[in-house]
Design a protein around this motif. Structure first.
Motif, short mmCIF file in Angstrom:
data_model
loop_
_atom_site.label_atom_id
_atom_site.label_comp_id
_atom_site.label_asym_id
_atom_site.label_seq_id
_atom_site.Cartn_x
_atom_site.Cartn_y
_atom_site.Cartn_z
N PHE A 148 0.81 -1.22 0.00
CA PHE A 148 0.00 0.00 0.00
C PHE A 148 0.84 1.27 0.00
O PHE A 148 0.30 2.37 -0.10
CB PHE A 148 -0.94 0.00 1.21
CG PHE A 148 -2.05 -0.99 1.10
CD1 PHE A 148 -3.23 -0.68 0.46
CD2 PHE A 148 -1.90 -2.27 1.61
CE1 PHE A 148 -4.26 -1.60 0.34
CE2 PHE A 148 -2.92 -3.22 1.51
CZ PHE A 148 -4.10 -2.87 0.85
N ARG A 171 -2.23 11.33 -2.53
CA ARG A 171 -1.99 10.55 -1.31
C ARG A 171 -0.55 10.11 -1.22
O ARG A 171 0.03 9.65 -2.20
CB ARG A 171 -2.90 9.33 -1.27
CG ARG A 171 -4.36 9.68 -1.09
CD ARG A 171 -5.25 8.45 -1.06
NE ARG A 171 -6.64 8.85 -0.85
CZ ARG A 171 -7.37 8.49 0.20
NH1 ARG A 171 -6.86 7.70 1.13
NH2 ARG A 171 -8.61 8.91 0.34
N THR A 205 -6.27 -6.60 2.77
CA THR A 205 -7.13 -5.44 2.59
C THR A 205 -6.77 -4.36 3.60
O THR A 205 -6.52 -4.66 4.77
CB THR A 205 -8.61 -5.83 2.77
OG1 THR A 205 -8.97 -6.78 1.77
CG2 THR A 205 -9.52 -4.61 2.64
N ARG A 207 -7.76 -1.62 6.07
CA ARG A 207 -8.92 -1.20 6.86
C ARG A 207 -8.56 0.09 7.60
O ARG A 207 -7.77 0.07 8.53
CB ARG A 207 -9.33 -2.29 7.85
CG ARG A 207 -9.71 -3.61 7.18
CD ARG A 207 -10.17 -4.63 8.19
NE ARG A 207 -10.52 -5.90 7.54
CZ ARG A 207 -10.99 -6.96 8.18
NH1 ARG A 207 -11.16 -6.92 9.51
NH2 ARG A 207 -11.30 -8.06 7.52
N THR A 208 -9.14 1.20 7.17
CA THR A 208 -8.90 2.47 7.84
C THR A 208 -9.68 2.50 9.13
O THR A 208 -10.87 2.19 9.17
CB THR A 208 -9.32 3.64 6.93
OG1 THR A 208 -8.55 3.59 5.74
CG2 THR A 208 -9.10 4.98 7.62
N ALA A 238 -13.70 2.22 6.62
CA ALA A 238 -13.47 2.07 5.17
C ALA A 238 -12.49 0.93 4.90
O ALA A 238 -11.58 0.67 5.69
CB ALA A 238 -12.95 3.37 4.59
N ARG A 239 -12.68 0.25 3.78
CA ARG A 239 -11.78 -0.82 3.35
C ARG A 239 -11.34 -0.58 1.93
O ARG A 239 -12.07 0.00 1.12
CB ARG A 239 -12.47 -2.18 3.46
CG ARG A 239 -12.91 -2.54 4.88
CD ARG A 239 -13.40 -3.97 4.96
NE ARG A 239 -13.83 -4.30 6.32
CZ ARG A 239 -14.12 -5.52 6.72
NH1 ARG A 239 -14.04 -6.54 5.87
NH2 ARG A 239 -14.50 -5.74 7.96
N GLU A 240 -10.14 -1.05 1.63
CA GLU A 240 -9.57 -0.77 0.31
C GLU A 240 -8.65 -1.91 -0.11
O GLU A 240 -7.84 -2.40 0.69
CB GLU A 240 -8.79 0.54 0.38
CG GLU A 240 -8.28 1.03 -0.96
CD GLU A 240 -7.61 2.39 -0.83
OE1 GLU A 240 -6.82 2.72 -1.73
OE2 GLU A 240 -7.86 3.10 0.17
#
Length: 286
Positions: A148, A171, A205, A207-208, A238-240
């Motif tokens: 990431f 970002r 994943t 996970r914020t 949130a997930r990304e």
């Protein structure tokens, strides 16, 4: 940002370097509107030649293939945005006259030349952009990195005052083991908002878990420098997924300070923000 995972970046850059942009325009083949404008104006041609000389100089000072590739990518991005954002001003709702349009383009070229020639701390051998890239590497080398980490930058010519200025936002992510800490900058309505995110990588994943903002963003205001408590942080769920391709690991156009106290604490503390402190609910998490 991880310890340099440059293999894919440098491999891709090898092709870029064989066709380095920024050399003098071939006016016999000029096709774009900005190129044609430059070729029809002696002052613009001189400014373009000066920018190309500055660009060639900073490439020589790059020091290694990774920084050189970053500079090539940055100049290509600048040229593309100049042509996209300034090449059609005569068709905009508030279209400038021909003289004003020419002046905007001339200023943009001169500003870029100044950026390419800017030196770090008066050192005549160290361009500022190269110094920024080296600092980004040094900071990233303190952490493990991961899928990431990296820079996701977007640049535009932004209207303001009597002209346009080139601004880069996006970002800037750092990863240490499963912790990911992000600085995001956005420009809207004439001002910049900075948002901080804290997250964990779980099962591949992101996970914020917490977020805050500086400059009027949607979330709660970030706590003061060095504060590690949850006060001022908003909860998030949130997930990304990981980015579809590796992100650049250095980007001198994304020139904001990675040494903020909260960022080091975020990446190294076992729990950040400190557990047990009540967090303000973030609107997205309600």
């Amino acid at each position: 940002m991880p310890r340099l995972r440059l293999s894919a970046f440098v491999l891709a850059s090898t092709m870029i370097l064989t066709a380095t942009p920024g050399h003098a325009i071939n006016c016999g083949k000029a096709s774009g509107r900005i190129d044609r404008m430059i070729c029809a104006d002696a002052a613009l041609q001189r400014a373009d030649a000066a920018m190309n000389a500055a660009y060639a100089g900073i490439l020589k000072a790059a020091g290694d293939a990774g920084i050189r590739a970053m500079l090539v990518a940055g100049q290509r991005r600048w040229l593309a945005q100049r042509d996209a954002d300034l090449g059609h001003l005569d068709r905009s709702g508030d279209a400038p006259d021909a003289g004003t349009w020419r002046g905007i383009v001339l200023k943009a070229i001169r500003d870029r030349t100044a950026d390419l020639k800017r030196l770090e701390g008066g050192n005549p051998y160290l361009p500022h952009m190269v110094a920024v890239a080296r600092a980004q590497r040094r900071f990233a080398a303190r952490f493990t990195g991961g899928a990431f980490a990296g820079y996701d930058t977007s640049c535009s010519f932004l209207p303001g005052g009597d002209g346009y200025s080139y601004g880069c936002f996006g970002r800037q992510r750092y990863q240490n083991k499963d912790r990911v800490c992000t600085i995001a900058q956005d420009w809207a309505s004439g001002s910049v908002t900075e948002t901080h995110f804290v997250g964990r990588v779980v099962g591949g994943t992101l996970r914020t878990t917490a977020t805050c903002s500086i400059g009027g963003g949607a979330g709660p205001s970030c706590p003061g420098p060095g504060a590690g408590g949850g006060k001022g942080w908003g909860a998030s769920s949130a997930r990304e997924a990981p980015p579809s391709r590796p992100l650049p690991q250095i980007d001198a156009d994304a020139d904001f300070d990675p040494e903020a106290p909260w960022l080091s604490a975020c990446l190294t503390a076992s729990d950040y923000p400190v557990a047990g402190t009540k967090r303000a609910a973030h609107p997205a998490a309600r």
